[in-house]
Motif scaffolding. Structure first.
Motif, short mmCIF file in Angstrom:
data_model
loop_
_atom_site.label_atom_id
_atom_site.label_comp_id
_atom_site.label_asym_id
_atom_site.label_seq_id
_atom_site.Cartn_x
_atom_site.Cartn_y
_atom_site.Cartn_z
N PHE A 13 12.46 1.91 9.90
CA PHE A 13 12.04 0.98 8.85
C PHE A 13 13.25 0.18 8.41
O PHE A 13 14.29 0.73 8.04
CB PHE A 13 11.44 1.75 7.67
N ASP A 14 13.11 -1.15 8.47
CA ASP A 14 14.18 -2.06 8.07
C ASP A 14 13.88 -2.58 6.67
O ASP A 14 12.91 -3.31 6.44
CB ASP A 14 14.25 -3.24 9.06
N ARG A 15 14.71 -2.14 5.70
CA ARG A 15 14.46 -2.51 4.30
C ARG A 15 14.68 -4.02 4.07
O ARG A 15 14.07 -4.60 3.18
CB ARG A 15 15.39 -1.71 3.38
N LYS A 16 15.56 -4.63 4.85
CA LYS A 16 15.84 -6.05 4.65
C LYS A 16 14.63 -6.91 4.97
O LYS A 16 14.28 -7.83 4.24
CB LYS A 16 17.03 -6.48 5.51
N SER A 17 14.01 -6.57 6.08
CA SER A 17 12.84 -7.35 6.49
C SER A 17 11.52 -6.69 6.09
O SER A 17 10.46 -7.27 6.30
CB SER A 17 12.84 -7.55 8.02
N ASN A 18 11.65 -5.46 5.52
CA ASN A 18 10.45 -4.70 5.16
C ASN A 18 9.50 -4.54 6.35
O ASN A 18 8.29 -4.66 6.22
CB ASN A 18 9.71 -5.34 3.98
N GLU A 19 10.11 -4.28 7.50
CA GLU A 19 9.33 -4.11 8.73
C GLU A 19 9.57 -2.72 9.32
O GLU A 19 10.68 -2.17 9.23
CB GLU A 19 9.74 -5.17 9.77
N ALA B 86 0.83 -1.21 0.00
CA ALA B 86 0.00 0.00 0.00
C ALA B 86 0.86 1.26 0.00
O ALA B 86 0.58 2.23 -0.71
CB ALA B 86 -0.92 0.00 1.21
N MET B 87 1.94 1.24 0.78
CA MET B 87 2.83 2.40 0.84
C MET B 87 3.54 2.61 -0.50
O MET B 87 3.72 3.74 -0.96
CB MET B 87 3.85 2.22 1.96
N LYS C 209 1.10 9.18 -5.97
CA LYS C 209 1.30 10.58 -5.60
C LYS C 209 2.61 11.13 -6.16
O LYS C 209 2.91 12.32 -5.98
CB LYS C 209 1.30 10.73 -4.08
N ASN C 210 3.37 10.23 -6.79
CA ASN C 210 4.64 10.64 -7.41
C ASN C 210 5.60 11.26 -6.39
O ASN C 210 6.20 12.31 -6.61
CB ASN C 210 4.38 11.63 -8.55
N ILE C 211 5.70 10.60 -5.24
CA ILE C 211 6.64 11.05 -4.21
C ILE C 211 7.54 9.87 -3.84
O ILE C 211 7.24 8.71 -4.12
CB ILE C 211 5.90 11.58 -2.95
N GLU C 212 8.64 10.18 -3.21
CA GLU C 212 9.63 9.15 -2.86
C GLU C 212 9.07 8.21 -1.80
O GLU C 212 8.33 8.62 -0.90
CB GLU C 212 10.90 9.80 -2.35
N PHE C 213 9.48 6.93 -1.89
CA PHE C 213 9.04 5.94 -0.91
C PHE C 213 9.53 6.31 0.49
O PHE C 213 8.82 6.14 1.48
CB PHE C 213 9.56 4.54 -1.30
N GLU C 214 10.75 6.85 0.57
CA GLU C 214 11.30 7.26 1.86
C GLU C 214 10.44 8.34 2.51
O GLU C 214 10.28 8.39 3.74
CB GLU C 214 12.73 7.76 1.70
#
Length: 485
Positions: free
Chosen positions: A49-55, A8-9, A16-21
């Motif tokens: 936010f942990d990108r490896k675990s996507n948590e 969803a994010m 919205k054409n904005i950065e995921f961060e």
């Protein structure tokens, strides 16, 4: 964080054409806002936010102590070693919490609303940053809707408005039409940034020429001035820095291809392209084309010119409703008064008869007279036509003095013109009297009604020939009857 939330994010960031961060930071800020509703102090609470675990983790940092006085900031050694066996007294320990269980459903719903609002704010900020740098440039979009005459244009990454006053008169739009316009302004509004477009500004025409004429884009040809009445007519003055290039020909293009493309874009607005000249008289002459100028009187202080054209070319020079003269004045920056040759000669004759030395105006001494003459104001008529601003440029003349001098000059000129008008009327009366008979003779006057012959009296005379014809027609018969007798 569950996979569906991550998806969803990602979808929000894409739509919205904005950065995921930026979305992650916004989510963290929204959860922190929810934490503030439960804890008085949130200095030791953070989200990561942990990108490896996507948590997305909620972390509460506590200090390892012997005795706890602040439960949400401190932890005893025994409890700390259950989390980290190497924990020692005085260490700071990061404790991972389940924010859904920690805050409850209401807090999560509040965080959701906060997230939506923050994402909207980020989107608005992005749109503002993107288009504020494009102010003064052309942009294309699609007509999304028309609201009370105002056209809402979809620019792809945002929306813009083309107000009624910025539309070319008699121009019609329909939903789905592609429209090109000039970005006039971008403002931050409570409901988001508002991008305002225009199709009537002179800069819109300038930008169109820069697109269609490569020499203008490359600055070999320069647009010196533009005067425009949108939807009707425009005049544009061009100048070439290269003597080998004809600026007018380059803008017109082969068989008029370049300028016709622009004319179609501006709803068939007529465009006159004239070569620029640093000589004001030459420039005005070119701006009034195709009318031929015979003579020009220039008044530098007032930035005024009296232009004389041939009698039969007067209407051409003035244009329909004065449009040609008005645009020429805007283009050159000079106030232009156009007269026919006959009118000019009459004006000069009148001026010659009324011409009065400026020294005779009330309140003007010898020194001031000499200064006015040096400023090319040698007559009362010239002084009456001057402006306060132009007079204050003369040494020793202040604003009040200038206003008084102009007022006195107006009074004198009005008196002279009244006297001139009276003399003309006297001459006209005398001329009419000369053309009338001096006296009527007695024979010209009827003594009674019998001397007056009316139209009714003429009728029998008109009918008389017919009666005579009847008599002549009857006479042969009478002659024959007499012979028979």
């Amino acid at each position: 964080m569950s996979f569906d939330m991550l998806e969803a994010m990602t979808l929000i960031a894409r739509e919205k054409n904005i950065e995921f961060e930026a979305v992650v930071e916004t989510l963290e800020a929204s959860l922190l806002a929810a934490a503030k509703k439960k804890y008085d102090d949130t200095d030791n609470i953070s989200f990561r936010f942990d990108r490896k675990s996507n948590e997305l983790y909620m972390i509460m940092t506590k200090k390892v102590v012997d005795r706890v006085t602040e439960p949400h900031r401190e932890i005893v050694v025994a409890d700390a070693r259950e989390i980290d066996e190497h924990a020692e007294l005085g260490d700071e320990l990061d404790i991972y919490l389940d924010y859904e269980a920690e805050f409850g459903r209401n807090a999560i719903a509040s965080a959701k609303q906060f997230l939506i609002q923050k994402i909207r704010d980020v989107e608005h900020e992005r749109i503002y940053d993107e288009y504020i740098d494009k102010v003064g440039t052309l942009i294309s979009g699609v007509v999304q809707q028309i609201d009370k005459g105002n056209v809402i244009v979809n620019l792809g990454r945002g929306e813009a408005i083309l107000p009624i006053k910025e539309q070319i008169p008699r121009e019609k739009f329909r939903q789905g039409d592609r429209v090109r316009a000039y970005i006039l302004d971008v403002q931050q509004m409570p409901r988001g940034p508002q991008v305002t477009l225009s199709r009537v500004t002179n800069d819109f025409l300038r930008a169109l020429f820069a697109i269609e004429v490569p020499e203008i884009y490359e600055r070999v040809i320069e647009i010196k001035a533009i005067a425009r009445e949108p939807g009707e007519r425009a005049k544009i003055a061009v100048y070439s820095t290269d003597d080998r290039i004809d600026p007018v020909g380059a803008c017109v293009g082969i068989k008029g291809v370049r300028v016709q493309s622009i004319v179609r874009e501006v709803n068939n607005e007529r465009i006159d392209i004239v070569p620029y000249s640093s000589n004001s008289e030459h420039f005005v002459t070119r701006a009034l084309a195709p009318a031929k100028v015979i003579h020009i009187d220039t008044f530098d202080l007032e930035q005024k010119m009296t232009v004389v054209v041939e009698d039969e070319k007067l209407s051409l020079a003035i244009g329909r409703n004065g449009q040609n003269a008005r645009l020429a004045s805007k283009l050159t920056g000079w106030k232009v008064n156009i007269l026919s040759e006959t009118q000019y000669n009459e004006e000069k004759k009148k001026e010659a008869e009324l011409l009065t030395p400026v020294g005779l105006v009330e309140g003007i001494g010898i020194k001031l007279r000499d200064r006015l003459i040096d400023a090319d104001i040698s007559t009362a008529q010239r002084l009456a036509q001057s402006s306060v601003e132009s007079l204050t440029r003369i040494e020793g003349v202040g604003q009040k003095t200038a206003e008084t001098l102009i007022e006195h000059a107006h009074v004198m000129v009005a008196q002279l013109e009244e006297e001139y008008k009276r003399r003309l009327e006297e001459k006209l009366t005398a001329k009419v009297a000369d053309e009338q008979p001096e006296h009527l003779e007695e024979s010209d006057i009827f003594e009674d009604d019998q001397d007056f012959v009316s139209e009714e009296d003429d009728v029998p005379e008109i009918e008389a020939p017919s009666k005579l014809a009847e008599v002549e027609a009857e006479s042969p018969d009478e002659a024959d009857s007499s012979e028979d007798a």
